[in-house]
Design a protein around this motif. Structure first.
Motif, mmCIF file in Angstrom:
data_model
loop_
_atom_site.group_PDB
_atom_site.id
_atom_site.type_symbol
_atom_site.label_atom_id
_atom_site.label_comp_id
_atom_site.label_asym_id
_atom_site.label_seq_id
_atom_site.Cartn_x
_atom_site.Cartn_y
_atom_site.Cartn_z
ATOM 1 N N HIS A 79 -12.191 4.563 22.145
ATOM 2 C CA HIS A 79 -12.648 3.772 21.179
ATOM 3 C C HIS A 79 -11.068 4.236 20.109
ATOM 4 N N HIS A 80 -10.856 5.447 20.719
ATOM 5 C CA HIS A 80 -9.117 5.683 19.978
ATOM 6 C C HIS A 80 -8.318 4.343 19.281
ATOM 7 N N ILE A 81 -7.976 3.428 20.427
ATOM 8 C CA ILE A 81 -7.184 2.575 21.396
ATOM 9 C C ILE A 81 -7.790 1.399 20.416
ATOM 10 N N ARG A 82 -8.834 1.395 20.468
ATOM 11 C CA ARG A 82 -8.813 0.337 18.788
ATOM 12 C C ARG A 82 -9.097 0.552 17.636
ATOM 13 N N SER A 83 -8.920 1.843 17.413
ATOM 14 C CA SER A 83 -9.215 2.234 15.527
ATOM 15 C C SER A 83 -7.916 2.349 15.720
ATOM 16 N N MET A 84 -7.028 2.638 15.839
ATOM 17 C CA MET A 84 -5.645 2.378 15.726
ATOM 18 C C MET A 84 -4.911 1.388 15.824
ATOM 19 N N GLU A 85 -5.706 0.180 16.990
ATOM 20 C CA GLU A 85 -5.416 -1.814 16.930
ATOM 21 C C GLU A 85 -5.787 -1.909 15.651
ATOM 22 N N LYS A 86 -7.429 -1.322 15.311
ATOM 23 C CA LYS A 86 -7.926 -1.658 13.830
ATOM 24 C C LYS A 86 -7.051 -1.316 12.837
ATOM 25 N N PHE A 87 -6.657 -0.155 12.480
ATOM 26 C CA PHE A 87 -5.614 0.760 11.642
ATOM 27 C C PHE A 87 -4.527 -0.085 11.365
ATOM 28 N N GLN A 128 -4.490 6.237 -3.243
ATOM 29 C CA GLN A 128 -4.955 5.421 -2.602
ATOM 30 C C GLN A 128 -3.427 5.316 -1.400
ATOM 31 N N THR A 129 -2.930 5.578 -1.847
ATOM 32 C CA THR A 129 -1.640 6.639 -0.818
ATOM 33 C C THR A 129 -1.943 8.046 0.099
ATOM 34 N N LEU A 130 -2.721 8.670 -0.799
ATOM 35 C CA LEU A 130 -2.611 9.537 -0.362
ATOM 36 C C LEU A 130 -3.423 9.516 0.880
ATOM 37 N N GLN A 131 -4.181 8.345 0.505
ATOM 38 C CA GLN A 131 -5.817 8.301 1.458
ATOM 39 C C GLN A 131 -5.451 7.500 2.523
ATOM 40 N N HIS A 132 -4.022 6.761 2.399
ATOM 41 C CA HIS A 132 -4.147 6.153 3.423
ATOM 42 C C HIS A 132 -3.148 7.164 4.494
ATOM 43 N N LEU A 133 -2.333 7.794 3.843
ATOM 44 C CA LEU A 133 -1.965 9.058 5.018
ATOM 45 C C LEU A 133 -2.548 9.779 5.069
ATOM 46 N N TYR A 134 -3.492 10.462 5.114
ATOM 47 C CA TYR A 134 -4.264 11.093 5.057
ATOM 48 C C TYR A 134 -5.778 10.011 6.781
ATOM 49 N N MET A 135 -5.308 9.318 6.286
ATOM 50 C CA MET A 135 -6.194 8.589 7.380
ATOM 51 C C MET A 135 -5.346 8.376 9.148
ATOM 52 N N GLN A 136 -3.980 8.244 8.381
ATOM 53 C CA GLN A 136 -2.737 8.130 9.105
ATOM 54 C C GLN A 136 -3.020 9.088 10.055
ATOM 55 N N PHE A 137 -2.374 10.504 9.249
ATOM 56 C CA PHE A 137 -2.827 11.630 10.077
ATOM 57 C C PHE A 137 -3.835 12.091 10.962
#
Length: 194
Positions: A79-87, A128-137
């Motif tokens: 699941h983690h790999i799939r999420s990282m791939e989608k991201f 949006q930038t902060l939200q994107h960085l938070y999702m990456q985190f």
């Protein structure tokens, strides 16, 4: 005929006996190898110094930790790999939409995109930038699999540890540097007295 019967039975008995003897020797070798591995485990982990009940406790805890790690890797890693791939695919798509030289669309699409960015305020872009960085985190630290209260707890513990390390770096390191310099560099009076 009786001699032949006796000879045949003796050969078959000898063949069966040698087969079982070979099988038993193989089984004995396997058990010796397993015993050798166990002795290596005791030697490498220094468990040979412990009492038997302490060895059992340590081995049980080690087995529980390893089996839990293996189970969680088997369950959550796909699941983690799939999420990282989608991201990563979404991130690449966002980059191609933002940069006009990678975009192969017409000039009108670029102009409409420019109008949309002019209409949005700086706050929305920052959000949006902060939200994107938070999702990456969340993806990098695998906090996205936790409940929101668990995320808050883990992030607060992380920031507490970081703040304590930073505080100790600013408070204690100058004191220790002063002591080290004081001990290593001789005073002028001690040099002149000699």
């Amino acid at each position: 005929m009786i001699i032949r019967f006796f000879f045949d039975t003796k050969l078959s008995y000898t063949f069966k006996h040698s087969y079982w003897k070979t099988m038993i020797s193989y089984i004995r070798r396997v058990f010796k190898f397993i015993h050798w591995l166990y002795l290596q485990y005791l030697l490498n982990t220094a468990l040979y110094m412990l009492e038997p009940w302490e060895r059992l406790l340590f081995s049980t805890l080690l087995f529980a930790i390893l089996s839990t790690a293996l189970y969680s890797a088997l369950v959550f890693l796909p699941h983690h790999i799939r999420s990282m791939e989608k991201f990563s695919n979404n991130s690449i798509m966002n980059v191609t939409r933002r940069t006009p030289y990678l975009n192969t669309s017409s000039k009108n699409d670029d102009e409409s995109m420019m109008k949309q960015t002019r209409k949005s305020s700086w706050f929305n872009c920052l959000y949006q930038t902060l939200q994107h960085l938070y999702m990456q985190f969340l993806l990098v630290t695998t906090l996205y699999v936790m409940e929101p209260w668990e995320r808050i707890l883990m992030i607060s513990i992380f920031f507490c540890v970081i703040s304590l390390v930073t505080y100790s770096a600013f408070v204690y390191i100058p004191f220790h540097i002063h002591n080290i310099l004081h001990l290593t560099i001789p005073n002028l009076s001690t040099v002149l007295i000699r």
